[in-house]
Design a protein around this motif. Structure first.
Motif, PDB file in Angstrom:
ATOM      1  N   ARG A  58       1.549  -7.213   3.181  1.00 60.80           N
ATOM      2  CA  ARG A  58       1.176  -6.718   4.520  1.00 60.80           C
ATOM      3  C   ARG A  58       1.758  -5.319   4.613  1.00 60.80           C
ATOM      4  O   ARG A  58       2.835  -5.071   4.066  1.00 60.80           O
ATOM      5  CB  ARG A  58       1.803  -7.588   5.615  1.00 60.80           C
ATOM      6  CG  ARG A  58       1.292  -9.002   5.633  1.00 60.80           C
ATOM      7  CD  ARG A  58       1.981  -9.788   6.753  1.00 60.80           C
ATOM      8  NE  ARG A  58       1.987 -11.204   6.442  1.00 60.80           N
ATOM      9  CZ  ARG A  58       2.856 -12.070   6.939  1.00 60.80           C
ATOM     10  NH1 ARG A  58       3.789 -11.664   7.790  1.00 60.80           N
ATOM     11  NH2 ARG A  58       2.798 -13.339   6.608  1.00 60.80           N
ATOM     12  N   ASN A  59       1.092  -4.439   5.352  1.00 63.63           N
ATOM     13  CA  ASN A  59       1.534  -3.038   5.360  1.00 63.63           C
ATOM     14  C   ASN A  59       2.969  -2.860   5.847  1.00 63.63           C
ATOM     15  O   ASN A  59       3.647  -1.916   5.482  1.00 63.63           O
ATOM     16  CB  ASN A  59       0.595  -2.192   6.215  1.00 63.63           C
ATOM     17  CG  ASN A  59      -0.742  -2.024   5.520  1.00 63.63           C
ATOM     18  OD1 ASN A  59      -0.852  -2.229   4.305  1.00 63.63           O
ATOM     19  ND2 ASN A  59      -1.772  -1.683   6.292  1.00 63.63           N
ATOM     20  N   ASP A  60       3.420  -3.798   6.712  1.00 60.42           N
ATOM     21  CA  ASP A  60       4.780  -3.622   7.250  1.00 60.42           C
ATOM     22  C   ASP A  60       5.830  -4.438   6.483  1.00 60.42           C
ATOM     23  O   ASP A  60       6.964  -4.593   6.942  1.00 60.42           O
ATOM     24  CB  ASP A  60       4.822  -3.951   8.750  1.00 60.42           C
ATOM     25  CG  ASP A  60       4.324  -5.357   9.060  1.00 60.42           C
ATOM     26  OD1 ASP A  60       3.910  -6.076   8.120  1.00 60.42           O
ATOM     27  OD2 ASP A  60       4.350  -5.738  10.245  1.00 60.42           O
ATOM     28  N   ARG A  68       0.205  -1.010  -1.470  1.00 58.20           N
ATOM     29  CA  ARG A  68       0.211  -0.608  -0.053  1.00 58.20           C
ATOM     30  C   ARG A  68       1.343   0.374   0.254  1.00 58.20           C
ATOM     31  O   ARG A  68       1.541   0.801   1.376  1.00 58.20           O
ATOM     32  CB  ARG A  68       0.438  -1.844   0.838  1.00 58.20           C
ATOM     33  CG  ARG A  68      -0.740  -2.771   0.926  1.00 58.20           C
ATOM     34  CD  ARG A  68      -0.290  -4.093   1.542  1.00 58.20           C
ATOM     35  NE  ARG A  68      -1.311  -5.090   1.409  1.00 58.20           N
ATOM     36  CZ  ARG A  68      -2.216  -5.387   2.352  1.00 58.20           C
ATOM     37  NH1 ARG A  68      -2.161  -4.773   3.514  1.00 58.20           N
ATOM     38  NH2 ARG A  68      -3.131  -6.293   2.138  1.00 58.20           N
ATOM     39  N   CYS A 104       4.499  -0.232   0.466  1.00 60.88           N
ATOM     40  CA  CYS A 104       5.474  -0.781   1.415  1.00 60.88           C
ATOM     41  C   CYS A 104       6.860  -0.238   1.069  1.00 60.88           C
ATOM     42  O   CYS A 104       7.163   0.038  -0.096  1.00 60.88           O
ATOM     43  CB  CYS A 104       5.490  -2.312   1.326  1.00 60.88           C
ATOM     44  SG  CYS A 104       3.954  -3.042   1.906  1.00 60.88           S
TER      45      CYS A 104
END
Ligand SMILES: Nc1ncnc2c1ncn2[C@@H]1O[C@H](COP(=O)(O)OS(=O)(=O)O)[C@@H](OP(=O)(O)O)[C@H]1O
Length: 296
Positions: free
Chosen positions: A44-46, A118, A120
């Motif tokens: 997930r991006n976060d 991504r 991260c």
């Protein structure tokens, strides 16, 4: 395919060699599958990853990062799955609420491909390797998973050789140093245990900036205070379930002493010299070998 297995003298668990590291066989029945599942974990991006050699202060930084990302001074009961991502089935990681902060002792090349693509954020925590050796010895001596029955000096020989869980500190450090050097456009923030200890507010402000969280100095001071050694140790005493794996006081090894330079009480002069010689032989950069000034 059967993987090389190492039996460590006086240690309860065995080590399975997977892609250049030693994986404790208590974490997974099939360590190679676990590593491949981690590689395939959906990101997930976060997501945030805290990557550190064992005993660098991973859980301390986890608490700080969690307070910053949630902008809350509450102690969060750390989900078991966030302890070390390699310790649990990846299906458990998939269900964690965002923002997920994963702790790991793995190398950059082992991290989930989707998380890396991504971009991260990765926090890499480092600490004086001699203090980590002392801290690790206490961990393996107290944990009922390892029940290490050797002396500190016997353990230190293993540490020098790298015949311990997650492999040699020298290899680990060189590996991460190269990754940081060769991936300058990747967001990796290096935190030094000793800097956090000596200048917590400043380090927390820098971490907040890296994480893209706006805070003022007062909040940083409060986070530093809430995450001080004594307060965190007390908070975790109330969250027993995550640390109930030791035969002695279950919190002793996770929050044992929290000091800089304890190695001086444990290393002989010869061991100290041997370690320094190995660092020189392996061209380990000074930045990774923090030490107190002589007069402190
Ligand atoms: N708040 C705070 N301040 C200072 N030091 C702290 C703090 N919290 C944890 N610690 C110390 O960090 C050591 C444990 O590191 P890790 O969390 O990386 O351990 S582990 O690898 O995940 O088992 C371990 O070090 P030693 O005390 O030297 O054994 C912990 O006591």
């Amino acid at each position: 395919m059967s993987l090389p297995i190492i039996t460590v003298p006086k240690m309860n668990y065995r080590l399975v060699e997977v892609d250049g590291i030693y994986f404790p066989d208590i974490f997974a029945k099939d360590p190679a599958k676990r590593m491949s599942d981690i590689k395939n974990l959906q990101g997930r991006n976060d997501d945030v990853i805290i990557a550190a050699y064992p005993k660098a202060g991973t859980h301390w930084v986890w608490e700080i990062a969690n307070m910053l990302l949630t902008k809350s001074l509450e102690y969060h009961e750390k989900p078991k799955e966030a302890m070390m991502m390699e310790m649990v089935e990846t299906s458990q990681l998939e269900d964690l609420p965002s923002p997920r902060i994963f702790n790991t002792h793995l190398r950059f090349r082992h991290l989930p491909e989707d998380i890396i693509s991504r971009k991260c954020k990765v926090i890499h925590v480092i600490r004086n390797p001699k203090d980590m050796a002392v801290s690790r010895y206490h961990h393996v001596a107290m944990s009922k998973d390892s029940e290490y029955s050797g002396t500190f000096h016997e353990y230190l020989s293993l540490y020098f050789e790298g015949k311990i869980a997650f492999g040699s500190w020298f290899d680990y450090t060189q590996d991460w140093d190269n990754v940081i050097e060769q991936n300058k456009d990747y967001p990796i923030h290096v935190m030094v245990y000793e800097d956090i200890k000596l200048k917590p507010t400043e380090q927390i402000m820098k971490l907040a900036e890296f994480l893209g969280v706006k805070i003022d100095e007062d909040f940083a001071k409060e986070v530093a205070d809430r995450c001080s050694f004594t307060k965190l140790k007390d908070a975790h005493a109330n969250h027993k379930s995550h640390f109930d794996i030791t035969k002695a006081n279950p919190f002793d090894y996770a929050f044992r002493k929290g000091t800089i330079g304890d190695w001086k009480n444990w290393f002989t002069v010869a061991e100290d010299e041997q370690f320094d010689a190995l660092c020189a032989e392996r061209n380990i950069r000074k930045a990774f070998i923090y030490d107190l000034p002589e007069d402190s």
